[in-house]
Motif scaffolding. Structure first.
Motif, PDB file in Angstrom:
ATOM      1  N   GLY A 141     -31.086  32.313 -17.592  1.00  0.00           N
ATOM      2  CA  GLY A 141     -30.150  31.727 -18.540  1.00  0.00           C
ATOM      3  C   GLY A 141     -30.904  31.068 -19.675  1.00  0.00           C
ATOM      4  N   LEU A 142     -30.493  31.336 -20.899  1.00  0.00           N
ATOM      5  CA  LEU A 142     -31.155  30.780 -22.077  1.00  0.00           C
ATOM      6  C   LEU A 142     -30.198  29.882 -22.845  1.00  0.00           C
ATOM      7  CD1 LEU A 142     -32.248  33.864 -21.685  1.00  0.00           C
ATOM      8  CD2 LEU A 142     -33.345  33.404 -23.843  1.00  0.00           C
ATOM      9  N   THR A 143     -30.686  28.732 -23.260  1.00  0.00           N
ATOM     10  CA  THR A 143     -29.960  27.866 -24.173  1.00  0.00           C
ATOM     11  C   THR A 143     -30.908  27.485 -25.299  1.00  0.00           C
ATOM     12  OG1 THR A 143     -30.542  25.907 -22.873  1.00  0.00           O
ATOM     13  CG2 THR A 143     -28.411  26.935 -22.406  1.00  0.00           C
ATOM     14  N   PHE A 144     -30.338  27.168 -26.437  1.00  0.00           N
ATOM     15  CA  PHE A 144     -31.121  26.822 -27.621  1.00  0.00           C
ATOM     16  C   PHE A 144     -30.801  25.381 -28.010  1.00  0.00           C
ATOM     17  CE2 PHE A 144     -30.752  31.347 -27.513  1.00  0.00           C
ATOM     18  CZ  PHE A 144     -31.956  31.823 -28.007  1.00  0.00           C
ATOM     19  N   PRO A 145     -31.725  24.448 -27.790  1.00  0.00           N
ATOM     20  CA  PRO A 145     -31.445  23.036 -28.061  1.00  0.00           C
ATOM     21  C   PRO A 145     -30.969  22.748 -29.494  1.00  0.00           C
ATOM     22  CG  PRO A 145     -33.511  23.261 -26.879  1.00  0.00           C
ATOM     23  CD  PRO A 145     -33.060  24.638 -27.240  1.00  0.00           C
ATOM     24  N   ASP A 146     -31.449  23.517 -30.464  1.00  0.00           N
ATOM     25  CA  ASP A 146     -31.057  23.288 -31.858  1.00  0.00           C
ATOM     26  C   ASP A 146     -29.699  23.880 -32.208  1.00  0.00           C
ATOM     27  OD1 ASP A 146     -33.364  21.889 -32.650  1.00  0.00           O
ATOM     28  OD2 ASP A 146     -34.444  23.751 -33.055  1.00  0.00           O
ATOM     29  N   LEU A 147     -29.166  24.744 -31.337  1.00  0.00           N
ATOM     30  CA  LEU A 147     -27.968  25.497 -31.675  1.00  0.00           C
ATOM     31  C   LEU A 147     -26.901  25.315 -30.583  1.00  0.00           C
ATOM     32  CD1 LEU A 147     -29.879  28.760 -32.687  1.00  0.00           C
ATOM     33  CD2 LEU A 147     -29.231  26.848 -34.176  1.00  0.00           C
ATOM     34  N   PRO A 148     -26.093  24.275 -30.685  1.00  0.00           N
ATOM     35  CA  PRO A 148     -25.081  24.010 -29.657  1.00  0.00           C
ATOM     36  C   PRO A 148     -24.157  25.212 -29.452  1.00  0.00           C
ATOM     37  CG  PRO A 148     -25.191  22.210 -31.242  1.00  0.00           C
ATOM     38  CD  PRO A 148     -26.046  23.322 -31.785  1.00  0.00           C
ATOM     39  N   GLY A 149     -24.008  25.594 -28.209  1.00  0.00           N
ATOM     40  CA  GLY A 149     -23.139  26.721 -27.881  1.00  0.00           C
ATOM     41  C   GLY A 149     -23.819  28.071 -27.945  1.00  0.00           C
ATOM     42  N   CYS A 150     -25.061  28.126 -28.347  1.00  0.00           N
ATOM     43  CA  CYS A 150     -25.796  29.390 -28.389  1.00  0.00           C
ATOM     44  C   CYS A 150     -26.483  29.566 -27.040  1.00  0.00           C
ATOM     45  CB  CYS A 150     -26.825  29.375 -29.515  1.00  0.00           C
ATOM     46  SG  CYS A 150     -27.694  30.951 -29.723  1.00  0.00           S
TER      47      CYS A 150
END
Length: 147
Positions: free
Chosen positions: A33-42
């Motif tokens: 699973g990947l999340t992007f701290p700078d991009l909420p909801g990405c």
């Protein structure tokens, strides 16, 4: 693409390509699973490690379709964030994903390439039902982003 694999590329204006950090969460037997701290909801998911770059690139492209441009945070600033520090303490991995904005505008360019390599490119493109240009663009995108 290994977590340490980082590509510094420039755009046509000589600026460094934007690189967004992704936190990768993985439990045994589950997808990455990947999340992007700078991009909420990405977010994205990949069944195996080798599919992470492609999933991340697709997620970035989808997110930026209807979101304003957001500058990526410097690594030192991200590491000071509570949510990032907690994810890393729990075993997550932080990697950098290059982002190439989608731009359907084609631009004609002139390149020089060794003749034998050009023949190999043409043969591979034909085998895949692609034009030389689309094959070279696909190869360049893969080299830059891993996708």
């Amino acid at each position: 693409m290994s977590p340490a694999h980082l590509i510094l590329a420039t755009n046509a204006e000589g600026e460094l390509m934007k690189q967004y950090s992704a936190i990768i969460h993985h439990d045994p037997g589950a997808a990455f699973g990947l999340t992007f701290p700078d991009l909420p909801g990405c977010f994205a998911a990949a069944d195996c490690w080798d599919d992470v770059p492609k999933a991340a690139s697709e997620a970035l492209n989808l997110w930026f379709e209807d979101q304003p441009e957001v500058p990526p945070s410097p690594l030192d600033a991200l590491l000071k964030r509570q949510d990032v520090a907690q994810a890393l303490a729990e075993g997550a991995t932080l990697i950098t994903i290059p982002y190439i904005p989608a731009d359907g505008t084609l631009e004609r360019v002139n390149i020089s390439i060794e003749r034998g390599l050009l023949r190999a490119v043409d043969a591979a493109a034909k085998e895949r039902g692609m034009t030389r240009s689309s094959f070279l663009a696909s190869a360049a995108r893969h080299e830059l982003t891993g996708a």
